[in-house]
Design a protein around this motif. Structure first.
Motif, PDB file in Angstrom:
ATOM      1  N   GLU A  97       6.663  -2.744  -5.536  1.00 27.12           N
ATOM      2  CA  GLU A  97       6.383  -4.087  -6.029  1.00 27.12           C
ATOM      3  C   GLU A  97       7.653  -4.751  -6.530  1.00 27.12           C
ATOM      4  OE1 GLU A  97       2.840  -6.213  -8.475  1.00 27.12           O
ATOM      5  OE2 GLU A  97       3.686  -4.397  -9.395  1.00 27.12           O
ATOM      6  N   LEU A 102       5.234  -5.205  -2.048  1.00 25.85           N
ATOM      7  CA  LEU A 102       3.798  -5.246  -2.346  1.00 25.85           C
ATOM      8  C   LEU A 102       3.457  -6.615  -2.942  1.00 25.85           C
ATOM      9  CD1 LEU A 102       2.774  -1.811  -3.959  1.00 25.85           C
ATOM     10  CD2 LEU A 102       2.046  -2.752  -1.775  1.00 25.85           C
ATOM     11  N   TRP A 105      -1.562  -6.615  -3.942  1.00 20.08           N
ATOM     12  CA  TRP A 105      -2.171  -5.292  -3.905  1.00 20.08           C
ATOM     13  C   TRP A 105      -3.457  -5.257  -3.092  1.00 20.08           C
ATOM     14  CZ3 TRP A 105      -1.422  -1.372  -8.363  1.00 20.08           C
ATOM     15  CH2 TRP A 105      -0.075  -1.327  -8.718  1.00 20.08           C
ATOM     16  N   GLU A 108      -2.510  -4.923   0.741  1.00 20.95           N
ATOM     17  CA  GLU A 108      -1.368  -4.118   1.163  1.00 20.95           C
ATOM     18  C   GLU A 108      -1.632  -3.367   2.470  1.00 20.95           C
ATOM     19  OE1 GLU A 108      -0.700  -0.629   1.008  1.00 20.95           O
ATOM     20  OE2 GLU A 108      -2.594   0.100   0.237  1.00 20.95           O
ATOM     21  N   CYS A 141      -2.081 -12.868   2.510  1.00 21.34           N
ATOM     22  CA  CYS A 141      -2.080 -12.456   1.106  1.00 21.34           C
ATOM     23  C   CYS A 141      -2.826 -13.437   0.209  1.00 21.34           C
ATOM     24  CB  CYS A 141      -0.638 -12.290   0.610  1.00 21.34           C
ATOM     25  SG  CYS A 141       0.219 -10.875   1.336  1.00 21.34           S
TER      26      CYS A 141
END
Length: 406
Positions: A97, A102, A105, A108, A141
């Motif tokens: 991270e 990352l 989360w 991922e 994301c």
């Protein structure tokens, strides 16, 4: 050509349960580790295979300090770390991270994106795929729905040369000669033409629609009834373009039209020692691109640095017996494997050339490539099957050679 492409929306299909999985997706990630015989395994998604040198150093240190010191490249340009402690996932996640590996989360495991590794480097592509890559990753994301994708769902962003378009992705974006893009769903020859600026949004929209249509019960478009025809038809007017086809980047020096050089090397069977990884990061000029063919491209690097990469055991030119040879981890790292396939594959290197060959320790065939290749499968009790035909250890090298050149 479509002048405006809406984000696709679909109602869940009652037929999707016909091919539903009987268990959850156990695909490993950087947060969900897999317990292997040689320790815990982490798979770190690297969209497009693109790493900064700082991120590469973070991975190298993590492999040495938390794992067995080696890094393994996958057929999707991702990285696996092996030999991790069962309770080492927290420290690994913190390191990743901090390095920007990352960004989300919950997403991922779904950041599976391959992209033409030579895009913008050799003058052959029709478009630079980096804007698509950044936008696809950002949209993934940001999407709660996309977090429901399996860890096996794959995007391919092709600059028009046809390299990653041939890798069997669930959603493929291909640059077109007229400056637009083709979007294909699954293995269908049909596609929809969209403005290049809409391609990333449409690709992620298809993935979100897949989650809704499948109800989360299937992992790949190929498992849907009709293999995704519903998804592509709902996008708009369908055409059947000619799909170009090419393969892995040539090894050695890659030159741009302006004379700028980049370097392309191969990691034998995708395995990189700490020394090899350090050599790559030290040689790189700000960036490394991991390829789906278990190679590494170093953009804008002086030609003279190729010698140092050859000296640490990386393949730096054509004609190597390692070219086209792949294998799963085999024994002793995997309890399901029936043989030490990597040792056996290395013993057959004199049979190089011809079709690619993939060695598998069991019926799961982890890491096998798409497209034409020779399937070498270890069987219980010793021996192998080559493309379904039994082979003994005494004739293995000759049998593999014959299959690769058939």
């Amino acid at each position: 050509m479509l002048t405006a492409v809406p984000t696709p929306t679909f109602r869940p299909s009652s037929q999707a349960t016909a091919v539903s999985r009987g268990r959850g997706d156990a695909c490993p990630g950087a947060l969900r580790l897999h317990a292997a015989d040689d320790g815990a395994l982490a798979r770190v998604r690297i969209p497009g295979g693109v790493l900064t040198t700082g991120q590469a150093r973070t991975l190298g240190l993590a492999a040495r300090e938390l794992g067995d010191g080696e890094l393994h490249l996958t057929s999707r340009g991702n990285v696996q770390l092996r030999g991790l402690a069962p309770d080492g996932g927290g420290e690994l996640a913190d390191r990743l991270e901090t390095a920007g590996l990352l960004p989300s989360w919950p997403h991922e495991r779904v950041r599976n994106v391959v992209a033409s590794p030579l895009s913008g480097l050799d003058g052959r592509g029709l478009a630079e795929v980096r804007p698509w890559l950044r936008e696809v990753d950002a949209l993934l994301c940001a999407s709660p729905t996309a977090a429901g994708l399996s860890g096996r769902f794959l995007f391919a962003l092709d600059d028009g040369r046809g390299d990653v378009a041939a890798l069997g992705a669930d959603v493929t974006v291909l640059a077109a000669p007229d400056g637009t893009a083709w979007v294909r769903v699954g293995a269908s020859p049909d596609a929809v033409s969209v403005p290049a600026g809409d391609a990333a949004r449409v690709a992620v929209g298809v993935a979100e629609a897949f989650v809704e249509v499948s109800g989360g019960r299937v992992w790949r478009v190929s498992e849907l009834p009709g293999r995704g025809e519903e998804l592509i038809l709902r996008l708009g007017e369908v055409a059947r373009p000619a799909w170009p086809r090419s393969g892995a980047p040539e090894l050695g020096v890659v030159r741009a039209p302006d004379g700028t050089a980049s370097l392309s090397v191969l990691a034998p069977m995708g395995r990189l020692t700490a020394t090899q990884w350090d050599a790559l990061t030290d040689t790189a000029s700000g960036e490394l691109r991991l390829t789906p063919w278990r190679g590494v491209v170093l953009p804008s690097v002086p030609v003279g640095r190729l010698t140092g990469l050859d000296a640490v055991g990386l393949v730096t030119g054509p004609g190597s017996p390692w070219s086209g040879v792949g294998a799963c981890i085999g024994r002793p790292g995997c309890a399901k494997a029936h043989a030490d396939v990597r040792t056996d594959a290395a013993a057959c290197l004199a049979t190089g050339g011809g079709l690619p060959v993939h060695w598998s320790g069991c019926e799961r065939r982890c890491g096998r490539p798409s497209g034409d290749h020779v399937d070498v499968l270890a069987v219980p009790g010793g021996g192998y099957r080559i493309a379904g035909t039994p082979s003994s250890l005494s004739t293995l090298a000759a049998d593999v050679a014959a299959a690769r050149h058939a």
